[in-house]
Design a protein around this motif. Sequence first.
Motif: not given
Length: 127
Positions: A38-43
């Motif tokens: 996941v990325d920092a925005e939880d995507r």
Amino acid sequence: MFPQRNDSDELGLKVQRAQYALEQIRGVGVVNGIRVIVDAEDRLLSVTVGEEAAIMAAYRAAVEDKRPKVDEALRELRSDSTFDAVSTYTNANSARMEAERVERQRKLDEESDDDYYERGSIKAPDW
């Protein structure tokens, strides 16, 4: 003499550095042989499983199965000449708008990168 930087300039630089650092963050979780990134925005960026090829094959089969059903549901609408004209216009306009959006974003990214690195805050990456 160099112009004095004010507090808002310094804060702006800190915000830019934090944004860049956040864009680089990736979280990795592995449970029962399933790996998720996941990325920092939880995507969700990636899912890797032992059965990945089978899952993708099943996905493609499902897409192919539904395609004729969608075509049948839209058959009457697609045969209408007014719909055809509106659809052609919309598709052309959407492509143009997307190209313009991508170009604006590219310019903003370049300006932001140039401004960020010109201030000497950090060394520019050697990409």
